[in-house]
Design a protein around this motif. Structure first.
Motif, PDB file in Angstrom:
ATOM      1  N   TRP A 134       2.093   3.377  49.255  1.00  0.00           N
ATOM      2  CA  TRP A 134       3.422   2.805  49.466  1.00  0.00           C
ATOM      3  C   TRP A 134       3.978   3.128  50.856  1.00  0.00           C
ATOM      4  O   TRP A 134       4.817   2.386  51.384  1.00  0.00           O
ATOM      5  N   VAL A 135       3.509   4.210  51.473  1.00  0.00           N
ATOM      6  CA  VAL A 135       3.972   4.570  52.818  1.00  0.00           C
ATOM      7  C   VAL A 135       3.560   3.492  53.820  1.00  0.00           C
ATOM      8  O   VAL A 135       4.351   3.077  54.684  1.00  0.00           O
ATOM      9  N   GLU A 136       2.309   3.014  53.699  1.00  0.00           N
ATOM     10  CA  GLU A 136       1.855   1.935  54.595  1.00  0.00           C
ATOM     11  C   GLU A 136       2.475   0.598  54.201  1.00  0.00           C
ATOM     12  O   GLU A 136       2.724  -0.253  55.074  1.00  0.00           O
ATOM     13  N   GLN A 137       2.739   0.397  52.913  1.00  0.00           N
ATOM     14  CA  GLN A 137       3.435  -0.830  52.492  1.00  0.00           C
ATOM     15  C   GLN A 137       4.804  -0.926  53.158  1.00  0.00           C
ATOM     16  O   GLN A 137       5.236  -1.996  53.564  1.00  0.00           O
ATOM     17  N   ARG A 138       5.470   0.207  53.262  1.00  0.00           N
ATOM     18  CA  ARG A 138       6.805   0.239  53.866  1.00  0.00           C
ATOM     19  C   ARG A 138       6.791  -0.291  55.303  1.00  0.00           C
ATOM     20  O   ARG A 138       7.643  -1.112  55.682  1.00  0.00           O
ATOM     21  N   VAL A 139       5.857   0.155  56.117  1.00  0.00           N
ATOM     22  CA  VAL A 139       5.834  -0.297  57.511  1.00  0.00           C
ATOM     23  C   VAL A 139       5.219  -1.692  57.639  1.00  0.00           C
ATOM     24  O   VAL A 139       5.531  -2.431  58.580  1.00  0.00           O
ATOM     25  N   ALA A 140       4.345  -2.055  56.700  1.00  0.00           N
ATOM     26  CA  ALA A 140       3.760  -3.397  56.730  1.00  0.00           C
ATOM     27  C   ALA A 140       4.813  -4.457  56.422  1.00  0.00           C
ATOM     28  O   ALA A 140       4.884  -5.500  57.098  1.00  0.00           O
ATOM     29  N   VAL A 141       5.654  -4.209  55.420  1.00  0.00           N
ATOM     30  CA  VAL A 141       6.676  -5.185  55.068  1.00  0.00           C
ATOM     31  C   VAL A 141       7.738  -5.264  56.164  1.00  0.00           C
ATOM     32  O   VAL A 141       8.311  -6.321  56.429  1.00  0.00           O
ATOM     33  N   CYS A 175      10.080  -0.121  43.755  1.00  0.00           N
ATOM     34  CA  CYS A 175       9.804   0.872  44.800  1.00  0.00           C
ATOM     35  C   CYS A 175      10.310   2.272  44.441  1.00  0.00           C
ATOM     36  O   CYS A 175       9.631   3.267  44.714  1.00  0.00           O
ATOM     37  N   PHE A 176      11.477   2.364  43.805  1.00  0.00           N
ATOM     38  CA  PHE A 176      11.998   3.692  43.485  1.00  0.00           C
ATOM     39  C   PHE A 176      11.163   4.388  42.410  1.00  0.00           C
ATOM     40  O   PHE A 176      10.918   5.591  42.476  1.00  0.00           O
ATOM     41  N   VAL A 177      10.714   3.609  41.435  1.00  0.00           N
ATOM     42  CA  VAL A 177       9.838   4.177  40.402  1.00  0.00           C
ATOM     43  C   VAL A 177       8.519   4.622  41.031  1.00  0.00           C
ATOM     44  O   VAL A 177       7.994   5.707  40.737  1.00  0.00           O
ATOM     45  N   THR A 178       7.989   3.789  41.916  1.00  0.00           N
ATOM     46  CA  THR A 178       6.722   4.117  42.574  1.00  0.00           C
ATOM     47  C   THR A 178       6.825   5.391  43.393  1.00  0.00           C
ATOM     48  O   THR A 178       5.989   6.300  43.273  1.00  0.00           O
ATOM     49  N   VAL A 179       7.854   5.471  44.236  1.00  0.00           N
ATOM     50  CA  VAL A 179       8.004   6.645  45.103  1.00  0.00           C
ATOM     51  C   VAL A 179       8.272   7.900  44.274  1.00  0.00           C
ATOM     52  O   VAL A 179       7.761   8.978  44.583  1.00  0.00           O
ATOM     53  N   TYR A 180       9.029   7.746  43.216  1.00  0.00           N
ATOM     54  CA  TYR A 180       9.300   8.905  42.363  1.00  0.00           C
ATOM     55  C   TYR A 180       8.015   9.400  41.699  1.00  0.00           C
ATOM     56  O   TYR A 180       7.712  10.591  41.722  1.00  0.00           O
ATOM     57  N   ASN A 181       7.269   8.471  41.110  1.00  0.00           N
ATOM     58  CA  ASN A 181       6.055   8.867  40.391  1.00  0.00           C
ATOM     59  C   ASN A 181       4.954   9.368  41.313  1.00  0.00           C
ATOM     60  O   ASN A 181       4.196  10.283  40.959  1.00  0.00           O
ATOM     61  N   GLU A 182       4.850   8.769  42.509  1.00  0.00           N
ATOM     62  CA  GLU A 182       3.741   9.093  43.398  1.00  0.00           C
ATOM     63  C   GLU A 182       4.065  10.164  44.430  1.00  0.00           C
ATOM     64  O   GLU A 182       3.185  10.594  45.177  1.00  0.00           O
ATOM     65  N   PHE A 183       5.346  10.590  44.454  1.00  0.00           N
ATOM     66  CA  PHE A 183       5.679  11.638  45.428  1.00  0.00           C
ATOM     67  C   PHE A 183       6.705  12.631  44.875  1.00  0.00           C
ATOM     68  O   PHE A 183       6.412  13.804  44.697  1.00  0.00           O
ATOM     69  N   VAL A 184       7.904  12.168  44.586  1.00  0.00           N
ATOM     70  CA  VAL A 184       9.006  13.078  44.250  1.00  0.00           C
ATOM     71  C   VAL A 184       8.718  13.899  43.005  1.00  0.00           C
ATOM     72  O   VAL A 184       9.022  15.101  42.954  1.00  0.00           O
ATOM     73  N   LEU A 186       6.009  14.966  41.871  1.00  0.00           N
ATOM     74  CA  LEU A 186       4.842  15.840  41.968  1.00  0.00           C
ATOM     75  C   LEU A 186       5.225  17.198  42.552  1.00  0.00           C
ATOM     76  O   LEU A 186       6.134  17.287  43.377  1.00  0.00           O
ATOM     77  N   LYS A 187       4.536  18.237  42.128  1.00  0.00           N
ATOM     78  CA  LYS A 187       4.734  19.539  42.730  1.00  0.00           C
ATOM     79  C   LYS A 187       4.216  19.507  44.156  1.00  0.00           C
ATOM     80  O   LYS A 187       3.355  18.703  44.507  1.00  0.00           O
ATOM     81  N   SER A 188       4.745  20.395  44.980  1.00  0.00           N
ATOM     82  CA  SER A 188       4.468  20.338  46.417  1.00  0.00           C
ATOM     83  C   SER A 188       2.977  20.316  46.738  1.00  0.00           C
ATOM     84  O   SER A 188       2.538  19.564  47.616  1.00  0.00           O
ATOM     85  N   HIS A 189       2.186  21.100  46.035  1.00  0.00           N
ATOM     86  CA  HIS A 189       0.758  21.175  46.370  1.00  0.00           C
ATOM     87  C   HIS A 189      -0.015  19.933  45.924  1.00  0.00           C
ATOM     88  O   HIS A 189      -1.167  19.737  46.311  1.00  0.00           O
ATOM     89  N   LYS A 190       0.607  19.082  45.106  1.00  0.00           N
ATOM     90  CA  LYS A 190      -0.056  17.864  44.659  1.00  0.00           C
ATOM     91  C   LYS A 190       0.383  16.633  45.460  1.00  0.00           C
ATOM     92  O   LYS A 190      -0.169  15.549  45.288  1.00  0.00           O
ATOM     93  N   ARG A 191       1.372  16.792  46.295  1.00  0.00           N
ATOM     94  CA  ARG A 191       1.818  15.663  47.115  1.00  0.00           C
ATOM     95  C   ARG A 191       0.810  15.362  48.223  1.00  0.00           C
ATOM     96  O   ARG A 191       0.187  16.278  48.764  1.00  0.00           O
ATOM     97  N   VAL A 192       0.677  14.077  48.553  1.00  0.00           N
ATOM     98  CA  VAL A 192      -0.249  13.681  49.616  1.00  0.00           C
ATOM     99  C   VAL A 192       0.215  14.319  50.924  1.00  0.00           C
ATOM    100  O   VAL A 192       1.361  14.125  51.350  1.00  0.00           O
TER     101      VAL A 192
END
Length: 573
Positions: A134-141, A175-184, A186-192
Motif C-alpha cells: 500500500w505504500v507504493e500504491q499511495r505514491v502511484a495513485v 485504505c484505512f482498514v488496509t493500513v491498520y491491518n498491515e501496519f498499525v 502489528l507489533k513493532s518488530h513485525k512491521r515492514v
C-alpha cells in the motif's frame, strides 16, 4: 590536487560539473545507467533526486535528460527482480521512483507529456495493482492523478480507465482498514522495516509511526478520490463511480484535518452533480444528501462545495423533488448567508432562497404537497424572512423602528432574567417573540437573540434546534468575524449528536477567533474547550482501536490546559 569521484553514475558529482554541456551529457548518461547499480549508492541517489523533485517540481532539466525513463526502469526492475529489491535498502527504490514521477508531473503539462512518452504508465499501473504494498500504491495513485489532471496526458490514462476506476474506488473505501491491518495493528518488530523508515526516516517511535500511518492512509484516500475526480470532470465512467455502496462510503470521506485543503468526497460529489447521471444517483442516496446538508451549515472547508452540490440537485427538475424535503431543514438556516470561508463576498444566500422558493406558490396553494410538513413550515419561514418581512421593513417609519428597537431590548432583558432564574422554556419563548419583532436591519441584536435561544435549546437537549439557531447567528455575523459564542454552542450541539468532526471544527474555530487579536502571552483557552477538543480528536482518530492515540493540539492549547481557565463564554449574555 582536487580528488574526484571515480563512479561514473555518481549523480551528485555530475551535478557539480561547471561546464553546462558536459553536465547535461553526464546527467543523461547517469540516468541511462542508474537502474543497473547494485549497491546502496542507488538508494542514496534516489533519495537525493526525490528531494530535488519536491523542491523544484517545475524544473524541466532532469525530465528532459531522461529521469522518467530511469524511474520507469527502476520500478520495472523492482517488480520483476525481487532478489535485487530485497537487498539492503533497495526496497525503498520503487517508492522514491514513483514519488519523483509524481512530483515532476504535478504542475507542468509539458513535463506530463514527456513522462507519458517515457513509458511511466505501465510501471505505475503495476504499483497501483498492489504488486508491492500500500505504500507504493499511495505514491502511484498520486502520480497517476497528477498525470490525469493534464489534458494531453489524460488520453493515455484512459487506456486503463475501467481498471483505474475500480482500483481507486477500492483503495478509497478500504485504505484505512488496509493500513491498520498491515501496519498499525502489528507489533513493532513485525512491521515492514522499510515502511517504518520511509515514514519517520528512522527517527520516530511507535507513536510517531502510528500518526504518520494515519496521515498516509488519509492521503491514499484523498489521492484516490482525486484520480476518480479527473474522470468525473471529464464526464467519464460516471455510472461506474456512482455505485450505490461507493456513494454511501463517499459521504464519509471528508478529507484530512491536518490539511483541510486535501481532496475530499465532497469535491467528487460536486463533480458528479455536474452530470445528469451523477445527479440522478446522488439524489437516490439519503445518506449522501444528509452529509451534504450537514456540511452546508458547518465550519468545514468544504461547506461551499456542499451548498453548490445541493443547488445543482435543486435546479434539475428531475432531481429537485427527490431531495427538496431532505435539504430544506438545512438550507433554511443559510438564506441570510453573505460570506463564506476566506472572506469572499457571495450571493449564495440569495441563490439558496431562489432555489427553495421556486415552487413556493404551488406549495402554498396546495398544488404541490411536500411529504414532510416541517419542510413546508420551513419554506414559509424563508418566505417570511426574505419576502414579507423585507417589505414591511422597507415601509417601516423611523418612529416605528425606534419603538421596535426598544421593545426588542426589553424582551431580551426579560428573556435573560427568565434564563438565569431557571425558567428555560419561558426564556426561549421570549427570545422567539423578540426575534419576530426585531427588524431585519438590526443584525447584531438578531445574532444575540438567535444565540441566546440556542443556549436554551442546548439546556433542553434540543440539539437540532440549537444547531439551526447558531447557524442563523453565524450566517448573520459572517465568515470574517463569526460570533464566537455561537461557534462554541454549535460545537456543543454537534457533540450531543455525536458529530465529532463538525464539533471539532467549530471548537477549533472558536479557539482561533478567541486568540486572533490577542498576544500569545495573554491567550487563555478555557479548560472545558480544550477538553471538548481532545474529546473530538479521540472520536475522530482513524485508528481508534490502536494503542497509540496521537494528540494534535498546539502548544498554546496545552499551556491553557495547565491554566484551567474557567471563563465560560456561555455565562456572558
Amino acid at each position: 590536487m582536487e580528488l574526484k569521484c571515480s563512479k561514473t553514475t555518481c549523480l551528485m558529482c555530475t551535478m557539480n560539473e561547471l561546464d553546462p554541456s558536459m553536465r547535461r551529457a553526464e546527467l543523461a548518461k547517469c540516468f541511462s545507467q542508474l537502474h543497473l547499480i547494485d549497491n546502496e549508492d542507488l538508494v542514496i541517489t534516489l533519495s537525493g533526486l526525490w528531494s530535488i523533485a519536491i523542491a523544484h517540481p517545475d524544473d524541466a532539466e532532469f525530465p528532459s535528460l531522461g529521469v522518467f525513463e530511469c524511474m520507469a526502469r527502476l520500478i520495472d526492475r523492482s517488480i520483476n527482480d525481487r532478489n535485487w529489491l530485497s537487498r539492503g535498502k533497495n526496497t525503498c527504490i520503487p517508492y522514491y521512483a514513483a514519488h519523483i514521477i509524481g512530483s515532476y508531473t504535478m504542475n507542468k503539462e509539458n513535463l506530463a507529456a514527456i513522462a507519458i512518452k517515457s513509458g511511466v504508465i505501465p510501471p505505475l499501473m503495476e504499483l497501483l495493482r498492489g504488486k508491492l504494498s500500500w505504500v507504493e500504491q499511495r505514491v502511484a495513485v498520486r502520480a497517476l492523478g497528477h498525470l490525469a489532471s493534464h489534458r494531453s496526458a489524460f488520453k493515455a490514462i484512459t487506456i486503463h480507465e475501467e481498471e483505474i476506476i475500480h482500483l481507486s474506488m477500492n483503495m478509497a473505501s478500504t485504505c484505512f482498514v488496509t493500513v491498520y491491518n498491515e501496519f498499525v495493528n502489528l507489533k513493532s518488530h513485525k512491521r515492514v522495516e522499510y515502511h517504518r523508515f520511509l515514514m519517520t526516516r528512522g527517527r520516530g517511535r511507535l507513536e510517531m509511526e502510528d500518526k504518520k500511518a494515519e496521515e498516509w492512509a488519509s492521503q491514499l484516500q484523498c489521492w484516490s478520490l482525486y484520480l476518480l475526480n479527473c474522470f468525473a470532470i471529464q464526464k467519464r465512467s460516471i455510472n461506474l463511480i456512482c455505485k450505490k455502496e461507493f456513494l454511501e462510503d463517499l459521504s464519509g470521506m471528508l478529507g484530512g484535518l491536518q490539511n483541510q485543503n486535501s481532496f475530499s468526497g465532497a469535491c467528487l460529489i460536486r463533480s458528479l452533480c455536474l452530470t445528469k447521471d451523477g445527479r440522478s444517483s446522488i439524489a437516490n442516496s439519503k445518506r449522501v444528501i444528509k452529509t451534504l446538508g450537514n456540511l452546508s451549515r458547518s465550519s468545514d472547508e468544504w461547506q461551499y462545495k456542499a451548498i453548490e452540490s445541493i443547488l445543482s440537485l435543486l435546479q434539475d427538475q428531475e432531481t429537485r423533488f427527490e431531495v427538496l424535503d431532505l435539504v430544506v431543514p438545512f438550507l433554511v438556516d443559510l438564506v441570510e448567508l453573505k460570506t463564506i470561508r476566506g472572506g469572499r463576498s457571495t450571493t449564495i444566500g440569495d441563490a439558496i432562497t431562489q432555489a427553495l422558493l421556486q415552487d413556493y406558490g404551488r406549495i402554498k396553494y396546495g398544488q404541490l404537497v411536500l411529504k414532510n410538513k416541517k419542510s413546508q413550515k420551513a419554506l414559509e419561514k424563508v418566505w417570511d424572512i426574505k419576502v414579507e418581512r423585507r417589505k414591511k421593513d422597507d415601509m417601516m417609519s423611523e418612529q416605528e423602528f425606534s419603538e421596535r428597537k426598544l421593545m426588542v431590548g426589553m424582551l431580551k432583558l426579560e428573556g435573560n432574567q427568565k434564563f438565569w432564574s431557571g425558567d428555560i422554556d419561558e426564556a426561549g419563548a421570549i427570545y422567539t417573540k423578540a426575534l419576530e419583532l426585531c427588524p431585519l436591519r438590526m443584525k447584531k441584536e438578531r445574532i444575540v437573540l438567535y444565540s441566546n435561544r440556542a443556549q436554551c435549546h442546548l439546556l433542553l437537549r434540543e440539539a437540532e434546534l440549537a444547531i439551526s439557531d447558531t447557524t442563523h447567528a453565524l450566517c448573520l455575523s459572517g465568515a470574517m468575524h463569526p460570533h464566537t459564542k455561537s461557534l462554541w454552542r454549535r460545537s456543543q450541539a454537534y457533540d450531543m449528536l455525536g458529530m465529532a468532526r463538525q464539533s471539532f471544527l467549530d471548537c477549533l474555530m472558536f479557539i482561533n477567533q478567541r486568540t486572533k487579536f490577542k498576544a500569545k502571552s495573554h491567550v487563555r483557552i478555557p479548560y472545558h474547550v480544550v477538553r471538548m477538543l481532545n474529546k473530538q480528536i479521540s472520536a475522530m482518530h482513524l485508528f481508534g482501536t490502536s494503542s497509540a492515540n496521537p494528540k494534535i493540539i498546539d502548544n498554546e492549547v496545552r499551556e491553557s490546559m495547565a491554566l484551567r481557565d474557567q471563563d465560560d463564554p456561555t455565562r456572558k449574555r
